[in-house]
Design an enzyme around this catalytic site. Structure first.
Site, PDB file in Angstrom:
ATOM      1  N   HIS A 355      -0.993   3.601   3.905  1.00 57.29           N
ATOM      2  CA  HIS A 355      -2.033   3.282   4.875  1.00 57.29           C
ATOM      3  C   HIS A 355      -1.485   2.610   6.131  1.00 57.29           C
ATOM      4  O   HIS A 355      -2.102   2.706   7.195  1.00 57.29           O
ATOM      5  CB  HIS A 355      -3.099   2.382   4.240  1.00 57.29           C
ATOM      6  CG  HIS A 355      -4.115   3.140   3.455  1.00 57.29           C
ATOM      7  ND1 HIS A 355      -3.928   3.488   2.143  1.00 57.29           N
ATOM      8  CD2 HIS A 355      -5.343   3.622   3.802  1.00 57.29           C
ATOM      9  CE1 HIS A 355      -4.992   4.149   1.708  1.00 57.29           C
ATOM     10  NE2 HIS A 355      -5.862   4.247   2.689  1.00 57.29           N
ATOM     11  N   GLY A 356      -0.366   1.953   6.043  1.00 55.09           N
ATOM     12  CA  GLY A 356       0.159   1.315   7.241  1.00 55.09           C
ATOM     13  C   GLY A 356       1.466   0.587   7.001  1.00 55.09           C
ATOM     14  O   GLY A 356       1.730   0.110   5.899  1.00 55.09           O
TER      15      GLY A 356
END
Length: 504
Positions: A355-356
């Site tokens: 996700h990041g």
């Protein structure tokens, strides 16, 4: 000449203030204004595209090529010159998958698969995690390595997972390669789901490419219903709550009361759901208008009675991808209980990192991984009675755990997330103060309540609303769609807001 002059004058009056610069902006990439589903520009372009698409429904090769070209243009308008990276990825995986399929020697088949993994994950690591690694290296070694000037291509995580699933399925002999490269590029670049999912499986999608276009009245009605609902979720509920309340509190939590911190936490929970599920609804609806069925990506996740159930309802295409290509590949539950818990934990750990490039996303994934492992362990010994009261308590507890985890997903850093949690812990009942704040933020709270009520409506009610919509005459549907776009325009105080998952 007079007729031409009159025609030109009429067109000028019709177009109004459209200038050459405006027309040029329609076809050139602007990093400050990427092409979005909820923008007027996309609506206009899609109407023109769709008119030609329907006319070409009987010419398969032209239709496929036409969609590929429009999809590449759409990606160019979303991410600039990085559309070449999409083409490169497609060439690599198409070529390697054909080599894997034709090769009989297992060692060579495995080699081609490893090459695909290295190239795809290498590109993803470079664009998404280079500065993350540099930052951590500087922190550990007290170094001063400069950050690389890298722009993250929109949707790279999504189409990388999609091409990888194709190659892995061919390697597992669960799928045959596409008949041509243009068919494979169609699968990878299909614009409705290109930049933010749902992540489509080749085995589900590719057979649809070769089918005759058949758009039924039921499909058309369902598509419009999904698009209208997606627009309301994203551009009305999510964007308004974000701009007018949630962003302000998360930017400076100590400037707001405990009650406002709590409401902002609830607000972000419904904001990210409406934002992402709204995009998915629009993507599924647009694809359905074109005769393609995309998988369901959300199924009222906040109605879940456990974290395990939550991940069966939230971002379904990603959670099922992680299960089939990561969790099962690591051994799943086939190698003993301890290994099962470890595999659950690692799957969510890597899911958080996907996700990041930030430790707060990893921590978010770790919290969910631990919850999944704990549920699996205690589920062996504890069997709760299946009553509505017990389930209601489970839903409330699960929801608040998810909301707590969202703090680390949304906050700019760990300090801010913990500060919001600390502020909420100081909450005291004060109805006079609360009612004053509710009145001050009345529009926000109305949309917040509307979003949660919509989310918790029984599925049968939504099916009834869809059937009711389908019975409306065409002119009524057109007016309703126009009215929704007017609401979107009227509530867009700060312009068209990008989708949250574009950054992933």
């Amino acid at each position: 000449m007079i007729n031409l002059f009159l025609l030109a004058t009429g067109l000028q009056n019709l177009i109004g203030n459209v200038t050459i610069e405006t027309v040029e902006s329609w076809f050139t990439f602007n990093p400050k204004a990427p092409l979005l589903f909820n923008s007027g520009l996309f609506l206009g372009m899609f109407l023109v595209f769709y008119f030609i698409y329907i006319l070409s429904r009987k010419t398969h090769y032209f239709r496929i090529t036409y969609v590929v070209l429009f999809s590449l243009f759409f990606y160019y308008k979303s991410s600039g010159h990085y559309f070449w990276l999409l083409i490169f990825s497609s060439v690599v995986d198409y070529s390697l998958s054909r080599l894997i399929f034709a090769e009989s020697r297992q060692s060579y088949r495995k080699l081609y698969l490893v090459i695909s993994l290295v190239i795809n994950l290498g590109l993803l690591a470079y664009f998404k995690y280079t500065n993350f690694f540099i930052d951590n290296l500087n922190m550990l070694s007290d170094g001063h390595i400069a950050f690389a000037n890298i722009v993250l291509p929109v949707g790279i995580s999504f189409y990388t997972f999609q091409t990888l699933s194709y190659t892995i399925d061919v390697y597992r002999k669960e799928l045959e390669p596409t008949k041509s490269f243009i068919d494979f590029l169609f699968f990878v670049s299909f614009f409705p789901q290109l930049v933010a999912g749902p992540i489509v499986r080749a085995s589900d999608f590719i057979p649809q490419i070769y089918q005759k276009l058949n758009l039924t009245k039921e499909d058309f009605n369902k598509a419009l219903f999904l698009i209208i609902g997606g627009l309301i979720k994203k551009a009305v509920i999510s964007d308004y709550i974000s701009v007018n309340f949630v962003d302000r509190v998360f930017d400076a939590p100590n400037s707001y009361t405990a009650f406002e911190n709590l409401m902002a936490s609830y607000g972000y929970a419904i904001q990210i759901y409406c934002d992402f599920s709204g995009y998915s609804d629009m993507a599924i609806g647009l694809a359905l208008l074109m005769g393609f069925t995309l998988p369901l990506n959300f199924r009222t996740p906040y109605q879940s009675a456990s974290i395990t159930e939550f991940w069966r309802r939230w971002h379904i295409s990603l959670s099922s991808w992680l299960r089939d290509y990561l969790y099962i590949s690591m051994g799943g539950n086939r190698k003993g209980k301890f290994r099962t818990y470890f595999n659950l934990f690692m799957t969510m750990f890597l899911g958080g990192l996907w996700h990041g490039a930030n430790w707060k996303f990893v921590f978010w994934g770790v919290l969910h991984g631990l919850a999944l492992a704990v549920e699996r362990y205690f589920g062996q010994f504890i069997k709760l009675p299946k009553t509505i009261w017990i389930k209601s308590i489970q839903v409330v507890l699960t929801f608040h755990f998810v909301v707590f985890c969202w703090l680390f997903f949304r906050a700019k850093d760990f300090g801010t997330a913990f500060q919001i949690a600390e502020n909420i812990s100081k909450l005291q009942f004060n109805w006079e103060q609360w009612s004053t704040m509710i009145l001050a933020y009345r529009n926000v709270f109305v949309l917040l309540a509307f979003g949660f009520i919509w989310h918790f409506l029984p599925e049968k009610w939504m099916q009834y609303n869809e059937q009711l919509f389908g019975k409306l005459p065409f002119w009524a549907k057109a007016i309703l769609l126009g009215f929704v776009f007017w609401i979107v325009y009227a509530t867009a105080a700060e312009g068209t807001q990008p989708f949250i998952y574009f950054q992933f």
